[in-house]
Design a protein around this motif. Structure first.
Motif, PDB file in Angstrom:
ATOM      1  N   LEU A  32       1.236  -2.278   4.654  1.00  0.00           N
ATOM      2  CA  LEU A  32       0.865  -0.701   4.873  1.00  0.00           C
ATOM      3  C   LEU A  32       1.995  -0.284   5.273  1.00  0.00           C
ATOM      4  O   LEU A  32       2.678  -0.582   6.384  1.00  0.00           O
ATOM      5  N   ASP A  79       4.882   3.561   5.915  1.00  0.00           N
ATOM      6  CA  ASP A  79       4.800   4.871   5.860  1.00  0.00           C
ATOM      7  C   ASP A  79       5.941   5.398   5.088  1.00  0.00           C
ATOM      8  O   ASP A  79       7.082   4.820   5.199  1.00  0.00           O
ATOM      9  N   ASN A 127      -7.501   2.370   4.306  1.00  0.00           N
ATOM     10  CA  ASN A 127      -6.584   1.351   3.565  1.00  0.00           C
ATOM     11  C   ASN A 127      -6.539   0.111   4.367  1.00  0.00           C
ATOM     12  O   ASN A 127      -6.482  -1.094   3.880  1.00  0.00           O
ATOM     13  N   PHE A 154       0.861  -1.293   0.018  1.00  0.00           N
ATOM     14  CA  PHE A 154       0.083   0.140   0.029  1.00  0.00           C
ATOM     15  C   PHE A 154       0.908   1.221  -0.101  1.00  0.00           C
ATOM     16  O   PHE A 154       1.861   1.297   0.791  1.00  0.00           O
ATOM     17  N   HIS A 164       0.039   5.051   0.399  1.00  0.00           N
ATOM     18  CA  HIS A 164      -1.065   6.081   0.765  1.00  0.00           C
ATOM     19  C   HIS A 164      -0.795   7.456   0.599  1.00  0.00           C
ATOM     20  O   HIS A 164       0.248   7.666   0.040  1.00  0.00           O
ATOM     21  N   SER A 198      -4.191   4.655   8.250  1.00  0.00           N
ATOM     22  CA  SER A 198      -5.543   5.080   7.510  1.00  0.00           C
ATOM     23  C   SER A 198      -6.563   3.951   7.919  1.00  0.00           C
ATOM     24  O   SER A 198      -6.491   2.895   7.323  1.00  0.00           O
ATOM     25  N   SER A 216      -1.658  11.129   4.908  1.00  0.00           N
ATOM     26  CA  SER A 216      -2.379  10.089   5.436  1.00  0.00           C
ATOM     27  C   SER A 216      -1.232   9.223   6.143  1.00  0.00           C
ATOM     28  O   SER A 216       0.036   9.552   6.017  1.00  0.00           O
ATOM     29  N   SER A 217      -1.413   8.074   6.531  1.00  0.00           N
ATOM     30  CA  SER A 217      -0.205   6.862   7.185  1.00  0.00           C
ATOM     31  C   SER A 217      -0.793   5.784   6.958  1.00  0.00           C
ATOM     32  O   SER A 217      -1.827   5.322   6.398  1.00  0.00           O
ATOM     33  N   ARG A 218       0.110   4.766   7.322  1.00  0.00           N
ATOM     34  CA  ARG A 218      -0.281   3.548   7.641  1.00  0.00           C
ATOM     35  C   ARG A 218      -1.440   2.956   8.279  1.00  0.00           C
ATOM     36  O   ARG A 218      -2.017   2.144   8.200  1.00  0.00           O
TER      37      ARG A 218
END
Length: 230
Positions: free
Chosen positions: A63, A65, A47, A34, A36, A44, A40-42
């Motif tokens: 996910l 960052d 997501n 992912f 983002h 989210s 946003s960030s991991r």
């Protein structure tokens, strides 16, 4: 189905270390990385919801960052990195190489799920790693920001846009015309940019799951012909 989960640190040359959340189901059949969007960030929730759906379909998810904690702190004030597609794509390539070395993921085909500016980074990274990336899905993304990389993308690419997100929809239509690989544009009726309407995010997850299963598990790479099965 059991899903193993880890919080991971991903070293990226020359000196950056990125934080991520890795989940690998039993007998995983592919990995979705992912990217983002801006701001946003991991963590989210949108997501993470999509990632949970993908995991139930047997796909591993990461996910991550794409900025370091220090960069994120600076970004809150300057906002100088969220549209730095070159930087974000380079980080994504580095994370992809990390996945290709990991004992839990190195045997799995990889796809990218990008949102907002993360979609542009995903497409640029997919163009750079054309023989390694089988599929890309963009959710409310800005694929237009991938620029000259669009015709170089070889991964099968799905663009998902809300029908009420009119400006972004037009930008996606323009980017879609520049893609020269297997591609599809899906419009979720009446959905806005964040897909907050009832059923909208569920539809995104359904479309993404179908695309990734088709191209990571059983499909062939649209240009190399390599099988999606390990």
């Amino acid at each position: 189905m059991t899903v193993a989960q880890w919080e991971v640190s991903v070293p990226i040359a020359p000196s950056a270390t990125l934080r991520g959340s890795l989940a690998v189901p039993d007998a995983a059949t592919g990995t979705v990385l992912f990217a983002h969007g801006s701001g946003s960030s991991r963590h989210s929730p949108r997501n993470r919801y999509v990632a949970d759906v993908l995991q139930r379909a047997g796909l591993a998810t990461l996910l991550v960052d794409l900025l370091t904690p220090a960069e994120e702190d600076a970004e809150r004030y300057t906002r100088h990195l969220r549209f730095d597609i070159e930087l974000l794509a380079g980080r994504l390539v580095g994370v992809t190489r990390w996945l290709l070395r990991g004992s839990a993921t190195r045997h799995l085909r990889i796809g990218y799920f990008g949102a907002s500016t993360g979609a542009a980074a995903a497409l640029v990274a997919a163009a750079r790693m054309a023989d390694r990336i089988f599929a890309v899905v963009s959710r409310g993304g800005r694929p237009d920001l991938a620029g000259d990389a669009l015709p170089e993308v070889r991964a099968a690419t799905l663009l998902i846009v809300g029908g009420a997100d009119t400006q972004v929809l037009e930008l996606n239509r323009e980017a879609f015309e520049q893609l020269e690989t297997e591609k599809k544009l899906e419009i979720v009726p009446d959905a806005t940019h964040l897909f907050e309407e009832p059923g909208a995010l569920e539809r995104v997850a359904e479309l993404a799951t179908e695309w990734f299963v088709q191209h990571l598990v059983a499909g062939e790479h649209p240009w190399t012909g390599e099988s999606g099965r390990p």
